[in-house]
Design a protein around this motif. Structure first.
Motif, PDB file in Angstrom:
ATOM      1  N   LYS A 105      29.218 -31.983 -60.417  1.00  0.00           N
ATOM      2  CA  LYS A 105      28.817 -31.585 -59.071  1.00  0.00           C
ATOM      3  C   LYS A 105      29.660 -32.337 -58.050  1.00  0.00           C
ATOM      4  O   LYS A 105      29.795 -33.547 -58.119  1.00  0.00           O
ATOM      5  CB  LYS A 105      27.335 -31.921 -58.868  1.00  0.00           C
ATOM      6  N   LYS A 106      30.238 -31.584 -57.117  1.00  0.00           N
ATOM      7  CA  LYS A 106      31.063 -32.207 -56.085  1.00  0.00           C
ATOM      8  C   LYS A 106      30.177 -32.743 -54.966  1.00  0.00           C
ATOM      9  O   LYS A 106      29.142 -32.194 -54.673  1.00  0.00           O
ATOM     10  CB  LYS A 106      32.050 -31.190 -55.507  1.00  0.00           C
ATOM     11  N   GLY A 107      30.650 -33.799 -54.317  1.00  0.00           N
ATOM     12  CA  GLY A 107      29.910 -34.371 -53.210  1.00  0.00           C
ATOM     13  C   GLY A 107      30.649 -34.241 -51.899  1.00  0.00           C
ATOM     14  O   GLY A 107      30.162 -34.668 -50.865  1.00  0.00           O
ATOM     15  N   THR A 108      31.844 -33.651 -51.951  1.00  0.00           N
ATOM     16  CA  THR A 108      32.626 -33.504 -50.732  1.00  0.00           C
ATOM     17  C   THR A 108      32.992 -32.030 -50.550  1.00  0.00           C
ATOM     18  O   THR A 108      32.215 -31.158 -50.913  1.00  0.00           O
ATOM     19  CB  THR A 108      33.903 -34.380 -50.777  1.00  0.00           C
ATOM     20  N   VAL A 109      34.160 -31.782 -49.998  1.00  0.00           N
ATOM     21  CA  VAL A 109      34.617 -30.421 -49.733  1.00  0.00           C
ATOM     22  C   VAL A 109      35.991 -30.211 -50.378  1.00  0.00           C
ATOM     23  O   VAL A 109      36.533 -31.125 -50.995  1.00  0.00           O
ATOM     24  CB  VAL A 109      34.673 -30.159 -48.214  1.00  0.00           C
ATOM     25  N   ASP A 110      36.555 -29.019 -50.205  1.00  0.00           N
ATOM     26  CA  ASP A 110      37.809 -28.667 -50.874  1.00  0.00           C
ATOM     27  C   ASP A 110      39.034 -29.426 -50.373  1.00  0.00           C
ATOM     28  O   ASP A 110      39.910 -29.770 -51.153  1.00  0.00           O
ATOM     29  CB  ASP A 110      38.099 -27.170 -50.713  1.00  0.00           C
ATOM     30  N   PHE A 111      39.110 -29.648 -49.052  1.00  0.00           N
ATOM     31  CA  PHE A 111      40.323 -30.215 -48.474  1.00  0.00           C
ATOM     32  C   PHE A 111      39.995 -31.310 -47.463  1.00  0.00           C
ATOM     33  O   PHE A 111      39.065 -31.170 -46.670  1.00  0.00           O
ATOM     34  CB  PHE A 111      41.138 -29.125 -47.761  1.00  0.00           C
ATOM     35  N   VAL A 112      40.796 -32.380 -47.487  1.00  0.00           N
ATOM     36  CA  VAL A 112      40.694 -33.451 -46.490  1.00  0.00           C
ATOM     37  C   VAL A 112      42.102 -33.889 -46.114  1.00  0.00           C
ATOM     38  O   VAL A 112      43.031 -33.792 -46.910  1.00  0.00           O
ATOM     39  CB  VAL A 112      39.870 -34.667 -46.985  1.00  0.00           C
ATOM     40  N   GLY A 113      42.234 -34.358 -44.871  1.00  0.00           N
ATOM     41  CA  GLY A 113      43.541 -34.814 -44.443  1.00  0.00           C
ATOM     42  C   GLY A 113      43.532 -35.332 -43.026  1.00  0.00           C
ATOM     43  O   GLY A 113      42.471 -35.639 -42.466  1.00  0.00           O
ATOM     44  N   ILE A 114      44.738 -35.384 -42.452  1.00  0.00           N
ATOM     45  CA  ILE A 114      44.897 -35.916 -41.103  1.00  0.00           C
ATOM     46  C   ILE A 114      46.024 -35.163 -40.399  1.00  0.00           C
ATOM     47  O   ILE A 114      47.001 -34.765 -41.026  1.00  0.00           O
ATOM     48  CB  ILE A 114      45.171 -37.437 -41.140  1.00  0.00           C
ATOM     49  N   SER A 115      45.840 -34.953 -39.109  1.00  0.00           N
ATOM     50  CA  SER A 115      46.868 -34.336 -38.284  1.00  0.00           C
ATOM     51  C   SER A 115      46.802 -34.940 -36.890  1.00  0.00           C
ATOM     52  O   SER A 115      45.733 -34.954 -36.272  1.00  0.00           O
ATOM     53  CB  SER A 115      46.655 -32.818 -38.195  1.00  0.00           C
ATOM     54  N   HIS A 116      47.938 -35.455 -36.439  1.00  0.00           N
ATOM     55  CA  HIS A 116      48.026 -36.025 -35.095  1.00  0.00           C
ATOM     56  C   HIS A 116      46.912 -37.049 -34.839  1.00  0.00           C
ATOM     57  O   HIS A 116      46.307 -37.068 -33.770  1.00  0.00           O
ATOM     58  CB  HIS A 116      48.002 -34.924 -34.032  1.00  0.00           C
ATOM     59  N   GLY A 117      46.637 -37.873 -35.848  1.00  0.00           N
ATOM     60  CA  GLY A 117      45.646 -38.931 -35.711  1.00  0.00           C
ATOM     61  C   GLY A 117      44.206 -38.487 -35.858  1.00  0.00           C
ATOM     62  O   GLY A 117      43.294 -39.304 -35.711  1.00  0.00           O
ATOM     63  N   ARG A 118      43.969 -37.224 -36.154  1.00  0.00           N
ATOM     64  CA  ARG A 118      42.600 -36.713 -36.315  1.00  0.00           C
ATOM     65  C   ARG A 118      42.328 -36.376 -37.769  1.00  0.00           C
ATOM     66  O   ARG A 118      43.118 -35.698 -38.428  1.00  0.00           O
ATOM     67  CB  ARG A 118      42.380 -35.439 -35.477  1.00  0.00           C
ATOM     68  N   SER A 119      41.197 -36.839 -38.245  1.00  0.00           N
ATOM     69  CA  SER A 119      40.776 -36.525 -39.606  1.00  0.00           C
ATOM     70  C   SER A 119      40.306 -35.072 -39.669  1.00  0.00           C
ATOM     71  O   SER A 119      39.632 -34.586 -38.764  1.00  0.00           O
ATOM     72  CB  SER A 119      39.636 -37.463 -40.015  1.00  0.00           C
ATOM     73  N   ILE A 120      40.666 -34.406 -40.761  1.00  0.00           N
ATOM     74  CA  ILE A 120      40.296 -33.002 -40.983  1.00  0.00           C
ATOM     75  C   ILE A 120      39.589 -32.906 -42.331  1.00  0.00           C
ATOM     76  O   ILE A 120      40.034 -33.502 -43.312  1.00  0.00           O
ATOM     77  CB  ILE A 120      41.552 -32.106 -41.032  1.00  0.00           C
ATOM     78  N   ALA A 121      38.494 -32.142 -42.361  1.00  0.00           N
ATOM     79  CA  ALA A 121      37.818 -31.833 -43.621  1.00  0.00           C
ATOM     80  C   ALA A 121      37.324 -30.392 -43.540  1.00  0.00           C
ATOM     81  O   ALA A 121      36.761 -29.981 -42.518  1.00  0.00           O
ATOM     82  CB  ALA A 121      36.657 -32.785 -43.867  1.00  0.00           C
ATOM     83  N   PHE A 122      37.563 -29.643 -44.610  1.00  0.00           N
ATOM     84  CA  PHE A 122      37.074 -28.261 -44.599  1.00  0.00           C
ATOM     85  C   PHE A 122      36.908 -27.740 -46.013  1.00  0.00           C
ATOM     86  O   PHE A 122      37.408 -28.307 -46.975  1.00  0.00           O
ATOM     87  CB  PHE A 122      37.999 -27.351 -43.785  1.00  0.00           C
ATOM     88  N   ASP A 123      36.170 -26.650 -46.098  1.00  0.00           N
ATOM     89  CA  ASP A 123      35.971 -25.969 -47.359  1.00  0.00           C
ATOM     90  C   ASP A 123      36.444 -24.527 -47.190  1.00  0.00           C
ATOM     91  O   ASP A 123      36.329 -23.958 -46.095  1.00  0.00           O
ATOM     92  CB  ASP A 123      34.503 -25.996 -47.782  1.00  0.00           C
ATOM     93  N   ALA A 124      36.983 -23.964 -48.245  1.00  0.00           N
ATOM     94  CA  ALA A 124      37.469 -22.587 -48.233  1.00  0.00           C
ATOM     95  C   ALA A 124      36.499 -21.704 -49.007  1.00  0.00           C
ATOM     96  O   ALA A 124      36.122 -22.031 -50.128  1.00  0.00           O
ATOM     97  CB  ALA A 124      38.849 -22.526 -48.865  1.00  0.00           C
TER      98      ALA A 124
END
Length: 167
Positions: free
Chosen positions: A54-73
């Motif tokens: 079982k996953k506890g996070t999402v599909d994708f995480v990262g950073i762009s221009h100093g902002r953290s990004i998290a999303f699921d597809a």
């Protein structure tokens, strides 16, 4: 085709988009690997069964221009709506917590029959999520996406330019 395999095509397009972002110096976004529980035969050393944990996070995480990004597809073959059963509570919780810490949190929802992907901010998903938990709709109408969210387009050599909306 299984639900998991349908989403793989979308994930592949996102991963390619992420490579373009990285090569252009726009972002560093990675796929979060799913941990596997593997059982071996002690005598032969061969795998006898394996299944994703079982996953506890999402599909994708990262950073762009100093902002953290998290999303699921998410992908759906249904033409008229996006079923909320495609979303798990842990994904909603993770994205809300991520946003509360100043990150950018969203879903990419792909309607296969329309060949369209939409940027769905976590705040908008949360409204539908909470409504369904109190007896409301169990899906988000396709027309709502068309009228209320941004279509993710190909732009600047990026097949699915979600950063155009996110940042």
């Amino acid at each position: 085709m299984s639900h998991g395999k349908r989403g793989k095509t979308l994930e592949n397009i996102i991963e390619y988009s992420n490579k373009v972002y990285k090569n252009k110096g726009m972002a560093l976004v990675d796929k979060v690997p799913t941990p596997w529980n593997v059982h071996y035969n002690k005598k032969t050393g061969r795998v006898v069964r394996a299944f994703p944990e079982k996953k506890g996070t999402v599909d994708f995480v990262g950073i762009s221009h100093g902002r953290s990004i998290a999303f699921d597809a998410k992908s759906t073959k249904i033409r008229t709506s996006f079923p909320l059963k495609n979303v798990e509570q842990h994904q909603v919780d993770y994205l809300i917590n991520h946003q509360d810490q100043g990150g950018i949190s969203f879903f990419i929802v792909y309607f296969e029959k329309h060949n369209e992907a939409y940027y769905l901010p976590i705040d908008e998903l949360k409204k539908w999520w909470d409504s369904q938990l109190s007896g409301g709709r169990k899906s988000i109408p396709y027309e709502w996406f068309v009228l209320n969210t941004d279509l993710i387009k190909t732009n600047n050599g990026v097949p699915l330019d979600y950063l155009e909306r996110a940042i």
